[in-house]
Design an enzyme around this catalytic site. Structure first.
Site, PDB file in Angstrom:
ATOM      1  N   LYS A 124      30.313  46.852  32.472  1.00 22.45           N
ATOM      2  CA  LYS A 124      31.664  46.920  32.615  1.00 22.45           C
ATOM      3  C   LYS A 124      32.011  48.210  32.663  1.00 22.45           C
ATOM      4  CE  LYS A 124      34.919  43.964  32.441  1.00 22.45           C
ATOM      5  NZ  LYS A 124      35.111  42.716  32.813  1.00 22.45           N
ATOM      6  N   ASP A 164      39.124  43.474  36.928  1.00 20.66           N
ATOM      7  CA  ASP A 164      39.434  42.798  36.072  1.00 20.66           C
ATOM      8  C   ASP A 164      40.968  43.045  35.497  1.00 20.66           C
ATOM      9  OD1 ASP A 164      38.319  41.434  33.531  1.00 20.66           O
ATOM     10  OD2 ASP A 164      39.110  43.093  32.456  1.00 20.66           O
TER      11      ASP A 164
HETATM   12  P1  NDP Z   1      45.315  40.164  34.970  1.00 22.04           P
HETATM   13  O1  NDP Z   1      45.869  41.639  34.497  1.00 22.04           O
HETATM   14  O2  NDP Z   1      45.424  39.687  36.357  1.00 22.04           O
HETATM   15  O3  NDP Z   1      46.261  39.151  33.875  1.00 22.04           O
HETATM   16  C1  NDP Z   1      46.325  39.205  32.597  1.00 22.04           C
HETATM   17  C2  NDP Z   1      47.476  38.362  32.389  1.00 22.04           C
HETATM   18  O4  NDP Z   1      47.638  37.985  30.931  1.00 22.04           O
HETATM   19  C3  NDP Z   1      48.841  38.867  32.659  1.00 22.04           C
HETATM   20  O5  NDP Z   1      49.759  38.312  33.210  1.00 22.04           O
HETATM   21  C4  NDP Z   1      49.190  39.751  31.262  1.00 22.04           C
HETATM   22  O6  NDP Z   1      50.531  40.020  31.147  1.00 22.04           O
HETATM   23  C5  NDP Z   1      48.949  38.581  30.677  1.00 22.04           C
HETATM   24  N1  NDP Z   1      48.714  38.885  29.254  1.00 22.04           N
HETATM   25  C6  NDP Z   1      48.287  40.207  28.282  1.00 22.04           C
HETATM   26  N2  NDP Z   1      48.399  39.854  26.999  1.00 22.04           N
HETATM   27  C7  NDP Z   1      48.801  38.773  26.684  1.00 22.04           C
HETATM   28  C8  NDP Z   1      49.021  38.029  25.568  1.00 22.04           C
HETATM   29  N3  NDP Z   1      48.899  38.396  24.542  1.00 22.04           N
HETATM   30  N4  NDP Z   1      49.466  36.900  25.843  1.00 22.04           N
HETATM   31  C9  NDP Z   1      49.868  36.045  27.021  1.00 22.04           C
HETATM   32  N5  NDP Z   1      49.626  36.854  28.066  1.00 22.04           N
HETATM   33  C10 NDP Z   1      49.052  38.068  27.910  1.00 22.04           C
HETATM   34  O7  NDP Z   1      43.794  39.914  34.108  1.00 22.04           O
HETATM   35  P2  NDP Z   1      42.919  38.759  34.778  1.00 22.04           P
HETATM   36  O8  NDP Z   1      43.434  37.611  35.172  1.00 22.04           O
HETATM   37  O9  NDP Z   1      41.819  39.530  35.920  1.00 22.04           O
HETATM   38  O10 NDP Z   1      42.088  38.643  33.412  1.00 22.04           O
HETATM   39  C11 NDP Z   1      42.477  38.090  32.439  1.00 22.04           C
HETATM   40  C12 NDP Z   1      41.108  37.596  31.438  1.00 22.04           C
HETATM   41  O11 NDP Z   1      40.127  37.024  32.143  1.00 22.04           O
HETATM   42  C13 NDP Z   1      40.465  39.012  30.703  1.00 22.04           C
HETATM   43  O12 NDP Z   1      39.891  38.606  29.635  1.00 22.04           O
HETATM   44  C14 NDP Z   1      39.491  39.318  31.740  1.00 22.04           C
HETATM   45  O13 NDP Z   1      38.605  39.957  31.281  1.00 22.04           O
HETATM   46  C15 NDP Z   1      39.001  37.757  32.156  1.00 22.04           C
HETATM   47  N6  NDP Z   1      38.114  37.555  33.295  1.00 22.04           N
HETATM   48  C16 NDP Z   1      38.615  37.890  34.382  1.00 22.04           C
HETATM   49  C17 NDP Z   1      37.980  37.974  35.632  1.00 22.04           C
HETATM   50  C18 NDP Z   1      38.542  38.075  36.904  1.00 22.04           C
HETATM   51  O14 NDP Z   1      37.917  37.510  38.173  1.00 22.04           O
HETATM   52  N7  NDP Z   1      39.704  38.707  37.216  1.00 22.04           N
HETATM   53  C19 NDP Z   1      36.684  37.266  35.468  1.00 22.04           C
HETATM   54  C20 NDP Z   1      36.118  36.975  34.298  1.00 22.04           C
HETATM   55  C21 NDP Z   1      36.951  36.987  33.123  1.00 22.04           C
HETATM   56  P3  NDP Z   1      51.174  41.319  31.518  1.00 22.04           P
HETATM   57  O15 NDP Z   1      50.629  41.643  32.939  1.00 22.04           O
HETATM   58  O16 NDP Z   1      52.689  41.097  31.590  1.00 22.04           O
HETATM   59  O17 NDP Z   1      50.514  42.294  30.519  1.00 22.04           O
END
Ligand code: NDP
Length: 445
Positions: A124, A164
């Site tokens: 990571k 990520d």
């Molecule tokens: P993104 O940055 O694309 O999305 C994260 C989202 O969560 C944003 O909409 C963000 O809002 C929102 N957010 C942040 N904090 C909070 C909270 N406390 N409550 C509600 N919403 C919140 O990230 P990803 O979708 O890529 O990743 C999300 C999770 O999935 C992480 O844990 C990541 O490690 C995991 N993951 C991702 C993978 C991938 O392929 N992308 C693969 C495997 C796991 P804002 O932008 O306004 O902060």
């Protein structure tokens, strides 16, 4: 292995690395019995070698804003374990990034990647840089500066980073461009690439798709299906929108989606043009959740609250670590929720997981339920090395099969004598055994 003793030693050595210690404890508790039944693990000190990363690169990332101000962020790459394949794991750009969070994510990644059945090690990386509110050219300069340090450590057969939080297609493009220039080669060194320069169809939505496929398997094992079920999803990032699309496609109704500032409740279902609207806002870096309620009458915004207070059949936490706590879990159970599948990494606190397990809620742990993203990255690597481009359908079918195989592995290793399945234990044991046996085969290195 004595879990408490080992954890005491780790706590002394890595003081304050809360997330990392939490993730290690969860795995050790699950695998202790299997580990102790196999003395060859103890004599090769497998666990002591597995809990420490192979190496950590830390570097400074200087970059210049559009108005000429010089900023400095911290950059990291944690290469954890490459017993079964090249290091593989995303890059996160978020102000909360520190060594503890990256070590937790890298450690988890070892077992997740092992579960995918593909030859992928665990890693990571990332930075405490916040892409929010930055212009395109600021993002580009930051990514270029980041890559001038990272490029020497990575390569298509060595370490293949992906996206990520905060690292999507745009950032991968800038990172890849700089890598290509410095390494003087055009190979599949990053995944999540653009479709016309080596990317794979379905990669952007793969984690969310995979999470819903996993939930489908969990339900099927209990004679249930997604058809007609209500779903709450947190976040509206890469993972969340993929999950919303696939859940809708498989007949469920997504009634809530959230951001850090609150959630939207839309009893008519969040699908089609509503998802397109949110994707458009996301592409322009704007807030997403509240504007939804201005655009669509059916959507109501609940400021400062989490969607776990709603009555839903299925909860998919897809935002960030430790976002769903004991009280949230109790509300979900009280309201009749039957299935929780983790799209984010470690979104449920250990106390929340206890509530789910004590109430026989179907619980899909992240390292199994969100492995679809890295699995599709693995499929992107395969296409790159074969110089092929598979159709959307082909990638989606392979992803579906991988998620179903992961589910079966969890059942195999997580079922007790009464037929109850502990998916977390099953995922940890299945992921661990493959890596541990590879380490035994390869000697003490
Ligand atoms: P993104 O940055 O694309 O999305 C994260 C989202 O969560 C944003 O909409 C963000 O809002 C929102 N957010 C942040 N904090 C909070 C909270 N406390 N409550 C509600 N919403 C919140 O990230 P990803 O979708 O890529 O990743 C999300 C999770 O999935 C992480 O844990 C990541 O490690 C995991 N993951 C991702 C993978 C991938 O392929 N992308 C693969 C495997 C796991 P804002 O932008 O306004 O902060």
């Amino acid at each position: 292995m004595n879990v408490d003793k080992l954890m005491n030693e780790l706590e002394k050595k890595h003081q304050g690395e809360v997330e990392y210690l939490q993730a290690v404890r969860e795995v050790l508790d699950s695998i202790a019995d299997v580990y102790n039944e196999n003395p060859q693990f103890e004599s090769a000190a497998i666990i002591e070698r597995l809990v420490e990363p192979d190496r950590i690169l830390t570097f400074k990332v200087p970059w210049i804003t559009d108005n000429g101000q010089v900023n400095v962020n911290l950059g990291y790459r944690v290469q954890f374990n490459n017993a079964i394949g090249p290091y593989k794991g995303g890059l996160r750009f978020h102000p909360s990034v520190n060594l503890s969070s990256l070590k937790f994510l890298g450690f988890e990644q070892i077992f997740k990647n092992s579960l995918t059945t593909l030859p992928l090690g665990g890693a990571k990386g990332g930075s405490d840089f916040n892409p929010k509110g930055k212009s395109d050219s600021e993002i580009m300069r930051f990514c270029q500066s980041f890559m001038t340090e990272l490029w020497n450590l990575i390569g298509p057969e060595t370490d293949v980073p992906a996206g990520d939080i905060g690292v999507g297609a745009r950032e991968i493009g800038y990172l890849y461009g700089m890598y290509k220039k410095l390494a003087k080669e055009n190979t599949g060194v990053l995944t999540g690439k653009g479709l016309n320069w080596g990317g794979s169809l379905v990669r952007p939505e793969a984690t969310g798709f995979g999470n819903v496929y996993f939930a489908k398997e969990l339900l099927a094992n209990k004679g249930e299906s997604l058809e007609g079920k209500t779903v709450a999803i947190s976040g509206f990032g890469n993972v969340a929108w993929g999950a919303a699309l696939k859940a809708t496609e498989l007949g469920a109704k997504v009634i809530a989606i959230s951001g850090p500032d609150g959630y939207i409740y839309d009893p008519e279902g969040i699908k089609g043009e509503k998802i397109d609207f949110m994707l458009e806002l996301r592409a322009t870096n704007e807030d997403i959740v509240q504007p939804f309620s201005y655009e669509f009458d059916s959507g109501q915004f609940y400021e400062g609250r989490k969607p776990w207070e709603l009555k839903v059949d299925i909860a998919l936490p897809c935002a960030i670590q430790n976002e769903l706590n004991k009280e949230d879990a109790e509300k979900l159970v009280e309201n009749g929720c039957m299935c929780v599948s983790e799209g984010a990494n470690m979104p449920c606190t250990p106390e929340a997981i206890d509530v789910f397990q004590n109430n026989n809620i179907l619980f899909g742990p992240a390292k199994a339920a969100n492995a679809g993203g890295v699995a599709t990255s693995g499929l992107e690597m395969t296409q790159n090395s074969m110089k092929l481009h598979w159709s959307r359908n082909e990638v989606d079918q392979r992803l579906h099969k991988i998620m179903s195989d992961i589910h079966n592995a969890c059942v195999e290793y997580g079922k007790d004598e009464n037929g109850n399945i502990d998916y977390m234990k099953g995922a940890n044991i299945a992921g661990f055994l493959k890596v541990a046996n590879a380490m035994l085969d390869q000697g003490v290195i």
